[in-house]
Scaffold this active site. Sequence first.
Site, PDB file in Angstrom:
ATOM      1  CG  HIS A   1      -0.293   0.000   2.571  1.00 46.21           C
ATOM      2  ND1 HIS A   1       0.184   1.046   3.161  1.00 46.21           N
ATOM      3  CD2 HIS A   1      -0.152  -0.952   3.281  1.00 46.21           C
ATOM      4  CE1 HIS A   1       0.624   0.694   4.294  1.00 46.21           C
ATOM      5  NE2 HIS A   1       0.392  -0.368   4.594  1.00 46.21           N
TER       6      HIS A   1
ATOM      7  CG  ASP B   1      -2.900   4.025   2.726  1.00 47.51           C
ATOM      8  OD1 ASP B   1      -2.628   2.705   2.081  1.00 47.51           O
ATOM      9  OD2 ASP B   1      -3.968   3.978   3.553  1.00 47.51           O
TER      10      ASP B   1
ATOM     11  CG  ASP C   1       2.609   0.171   8.011  1.00 46.26           C
ATOM     12  OD1 ASP C   1       2.382  -0.764   6.898  1.00 46.26           O
ATOM     13  OD2 ASP C   1       1.663   0.250   8.819  1.00 46.26           O
TER      14      ASP C   1
ATOM     15  CD  GLU D   1      -3.099  -1.909   5.002  1.00 47.12           C
ATOM     16  OE1 GLU D   1      -3.119  -2.657   5.654  1.00 47.12           O
ATOM     17  OE2 GLU D   1      -2.584  -0.690   5.518  1.00 47.12           O
ATOM     18  CD  GLU D   2      -1.763   1.954   7.491  1.00 47.84           C
ATOM     19  OE1 GLU D   2      -2.364   1.570   8.478  1.00 47.84           O
ATOM     20  OE2 GLU D   2      -0.317   1.767   7.267  1.00 47.84           O
TER      21      GLU D   2
ATOM     22  CD  GLU E   1       0.956  -4.458   5.918  1.00 47.36           C
ATOM     23  OE1 GLU E   1       1.804  -3.719   6.618  1.00 47.36           O
ATOM     24  OE2 GLU E   1      -0.080  -3.609   5.137  1.00 47.36           O
TER      25      GLU E   1
ATOM     26  CG  HIS F   1       0.447   2.508  12.675  1.00 47.48           C
ATOM     27  ND1 HIS F   1      -0.902   1.894  13.114  1.00 47.48           N
ATOM     28  CD2 HIS F   1       0.887   2.038  11.164  1.00 47.48           C
ATOM     29  CE1 HIS F   1      -1.350   1.484  11.820  1.00 47.48           C
ATOM     30  NE2 HIS F   1      -0.314   1.505  10.815  1.00 47.48           N
TER      31      HIS F   1
END
Length: 392
Positions: free
Chosen positions: A77, A79, A109, A141-142, A169, A363
Site C-alpha cells: 500500500h 498510504d 509500513d 489500506e490504513e 507488510e 504507526h
Amino acid sequence: MSLSQTLAPRALSLLDTLVGFDTTSRLSNLALIEWVEAYLDDHGVAHRRVPNADGTKSNLIATVGPSIPGGVVLSGHTDVVPVDGQAWSSDPFKVTLREGRLYGRGTCDMKGFLALALAAVPDLVAADPKKPVHLALSYDEEIGCLGAPDMIRVIANELPLPALVVVGEPTNMEAVRGHKGISTFRVTVTGHEAHSSQTQLGASAVMAAVKLMAYLSDLADQLEREADPASPFTPKHATLTIGVVNGGTAGNILARECAFLFDLRCQGGLDPDQILAGFYARVAETDAALKARFAHAGVTIERRSNTPPLNPEEGGVAEAFARRLAGDNGPARVVAFAAEAGQFQGAGFSTVICGPGSIDQAHQPDEFVEVSQMERGAAFMARLVDWARSGE
C-alpha cells in the site's frame, strides 16, 4: 559485486523519494503514483491505474516480463498513517539515517517494501524473465484496505492468472501465513442542544455515546476473558478498541452530536456481526429512545470496512516460495494486524506476508526500518530476479 549488493543502495535511494510524498490516507496518493509511472516508463514497463470513484486516488498495477500465467504479485500500500501530534526527532517525510536505522513515516509500513520492489525492476527487465512479476500498489489500506478490492478484481479477471501473492507488510523478512480480519465502524449520536442546567429540555449526544462506548469497553473485556488458549495469535483474543471520539461544543451545552470510531479484529472462524449483535441491539434501543423525545435525534452506525482474515494455508505455494527466497526455515507464524492478504486469498490466490521491518515500529513517532532489514529484502528480490530469469 552481487545483485543484492547493487540492489540495496538503489532501494535506499528510492525509499527516500517515496517517503518524501505525504500519502497520509486523508490525502491523495496521485503524486506518488505519477512518479512511479514515470519510473516504470523509464524502464519500459507497462502499467495501468485502477482509480477510486472520484479519481482522487488510485491503485497501480505493473507487469515486468511476459504476459503469461504463473507470475508472482508483489503487493503493497502507498498510504501511511498521520503524524499529527506525534513527537518526531526528525522530519517524518525525509529519511534520516541514525545508527543503522532509517527513520521516516512509512519506512517500515510499508514504503520499504515498495522501494525494494521498484529497485528490482531494472534487474528484472535486464534478466529477460521467463515468468512475470506483477507490482500491485494500493491506496487506503490504513483505513480498512479500501482500495485493494478493485485492484484485485482486475488482477483476477484481466491478467494471466498469477501463481501467488506476496504482501510486503513488515514481518522482519519472515514468512507469515495468517492475519486477523478487521471491521471498522463509525457511530454517530445526534441529540438536542439545550442549556446544561435544563436537561429536561434537551438530550446530550455525548452522554448517550458514553453509554454505548461503555458497552463496547465491557465487550472488549469479555473477549479477552474468552480467549482461546490454543490461539496462535498475540493477543489470543479478538480485540475491540475505540480509536477516535469527537463531540460537543461547550461544557455548558447539551451536545448535539458525538461520533466515535471503533474497530474489531477477529481471527478466522469468528463472525464480527455475531460478536456485535448485542451492541447493535443497544444502538437500536438508544436510537428509539432519542427519537421518542426529538424526531431529529438518534443513532446511526456505519461499517467503514470489513477486511477478511488471512487463513493459514497448509502446504501453501506462496509461503513455500517466500520462505525459499527469504532463507526462512523458522516456525509457522501469524500476525494480529490486518492487510489485503485476506482479500487476495478470498479471490483465490495463494498468499503470504513477507516484508522488511517490524510492526512494532509501525504507526509510531520516529518510525524506522533497519538497514539490515532492507539488505535482507534486497537479497529476497535478487533471488526473485533469478527465479523470473529461470522460469522454473
